[in-house]
Design a protein around this motif. Structure first.
Motif, PDB file in Angstrom:
ATOM      1  N   GLY A  75       0.792  -1.227   0.000  1.00 56.47           N
ATOM      2  CA  GLY A  75       0.000   0.000   0.000  1.00 56.47           C
ATOM      3  C   GLY A  75       0.823   1.276   0.000  1.00 56.47           C
ATOM      4  N   VAL A  76       2.137   1.160   0.129  1.00 57.67           N
ATOM      5  CA  VAL A  76       3.018   2.325   0.130  1.00 57.67           C
ATOM      6  C   VAL A  76       3.351   2.713  -1.306  1.00 57.67           C
ATOM      7  CG1 VAL A  76       5.355   3.123   0.688  1.00 57.67           C
ATOM      8  CG2 VAL A  76       4.016   1.890   2.405  1.00 57.67           C
ATOM      9  N   GLN A  88       5.329   0.567  -4.070  1.00 59.58           N
ATOM     10  CA  GLN A  88       5.345   0.983  -5.473  1.00 59.58           C
ATOM     11  C   GLN A  88       6.236   2.211  -5.543  1.00 59.58           C
ATOM     12  OE1 GLN A  88       1.577   2.232  -7.069  1.00 59.58           O
ATOM     13  NE2 GLN A  88       2.471   2.866  -9.014  1.00 59.58           N
ATOM     14  N   VAL A  89       7.327   2.126  -6.302  1.00 55.99           N
ATOM     15  CA  VAL A  89       8.269   3.235  -6.418  1.00 55.99           C
ATOM     16  C   VAL A  89       7.932   4.038  -7.667  1.00 55.99           C
ATOM     17  CG1 VAL A  89      10.697   3.888  -6.671  1.00 55.99           C
ATOM     18  CG2 VAL A  89      10.074   1.947  -5.213  1.00 55.99           C
ATOM     19  N   VAL A 133       1.225   9.609  -3.591  1.00 56.19           N
ATOM     20  CA  VAL A 133       2.472   9.240  -2.908  1.00 56.19           C
ATOM     21  C   VAL A 133       2.255   9.294  -1.401  1.00 56.19           C
ATOM     22  CG1 VAL A 133       4.835   9.985  -2.412  1.00 56.19           C
ATOM     23  CG2 VAL A 133       4.013   9.913  -4.770  1.00 56.19           C
ATOM     24  N   THR A 134       2.642   8.230  -0.734  1.00 52.90           N
ATOM     25  CA  THR A 134       2.483   8.158   0.721  1.00 52.90           C
ATOM     26  C   THR A 134       3.782   8.412   1.466  1.00 52.90           C
ATOM     27  OG1 THR A 134       2.877   5.762   0.704  1.00 52.90           O
ATOM     28  CG2 THR A 134       0.577   6.502   0.525  1.00 52.90           C
TER      29      THR A 134
END
Length: 199
Positions: free
Chosen positions: A135-136, A173-174, A184-185
Motif C-alpha cells: 500500500g506504500v 510501489q516506487v 504518494v504516501t
C-alpha cells in the motif's frame, strides 16, 4: 554452512544451493550477510526462484553481519562480511538480529505448514516481504538517478538499483516525480545534498 571456497570451481564470490539441495532450495532459507554471492549473474545455477537476473533468490534472507570485537584484524580477505544493512555496530549486547531472524523463521514455518507444504519456501518469503510495505507509494529524492528508476520501474527483467529493489521487494510501489506525485504516501530523501539527475 556453505563457504565460497566450497564451490570455488564456479568462480570467485559465488555460492550454490544446487550443490547442497538438488531441488534448488524449494524448502530452504539462505541466511547470509552477503546477497551478491547468490545472485544469478554470478552463478547460473542459482536461477531457481530468482525474479530478475543478477538479483538474489527469493529465499535469501539478508542478515546484519555479526562482528566479535576479539576477532577484529583477523578476518580472512576471502571471507569478508557484507555491508551492515542496519544502524549501529555488530557485536553489541543489545544486538537483536538473531531475535528478528527467529521471528521471521517462526512465521515462515507456520505459513509453510498452514499451506500443507504446497507453496515453496522462496515464494512464501517473497509474499511475506511484500506485506511489509503493502500500500506504500514511495518516491526517492536525491538518492536514485531518474534514468535508473525509469530503466527498471515496472520491468521484470534487469537488475534494479539496490534501494529501488529493497523498496519494491517489500511491497512498495516506487514512482518518480516525472509522472506526478498523486497518491504518494512516502518521500524517502537523502539528508545530504541531492545528487545531480535525481528526483
Amino acid at each position: 554452512i556453505i563457504s565460497r571456497s566450497d564451490v570455488n570451481d564456479l568462480g570467485s564470490n559465488v555460492k550454490s544451493l544446487s550443490r547442497v539441495f538438488p531441488d534448488g532450495g524449494s524448502m530452504s532459507v539462505i541466511l547470509d550477510d552477503r546477497e551478491d554471492v547468490w545472485a544469478a549473474a554470478n552463478a547460473n545455477n542459482n536461477t531457481t526462484f530468482v525474479g530478475r537476473k543478477g538479483e538474489p533468490p527469493y529465499n535469501c534472507l539478508l542478515v546484519k553481519p555479526y562482528e566479535f570485537d576479539g576477532f577484529h584484524g583477523h578476518a580472512q580477505i576471502n571471507n569478508s562480511t557484507g555491508a551492515n544493512v542496519q544502524l549501529g555496530g555488530g557485536g553489541s549486547e543489545d544486538d537483536d538480529q538473531l531475535l528478528k531472524t527467529l521471528e521471521v523463521l517462526v512465521k515462515l514455518h507456520k505459513r509453510f505448514y498452514d499451506n500443507d507444504g504446497r507453496v515453496v519456501v522462496p515464494l512464501l518469503l517473497k509474499e511475506m516481504r511484500e506485506e511489509v510495505l503493502s500500500g506504500v507509494k514511495a518516491v526517492f529524492s536525491g538518492l536514485v538517478p531518474l534514468q535508473v528508476q525509469n530503466n527498471t520501474r515496472g520491468s521484470t527483467r534487469g537488475r534494479r538499483n539496490e534501494l529501488v529493489r529493497y523498496a519494491e521487494d517489500l511491497g512498495a510501489q516506487v514512482v518518480n516525480g516525472g509522472g506526478g506525485l498523486a497518491g504518494v504516501t512516502h518521500c524517502i530523501a537523502s539528508n545530504e545534498a541531492a545528487r545531480d539527475g535525481t528526483g
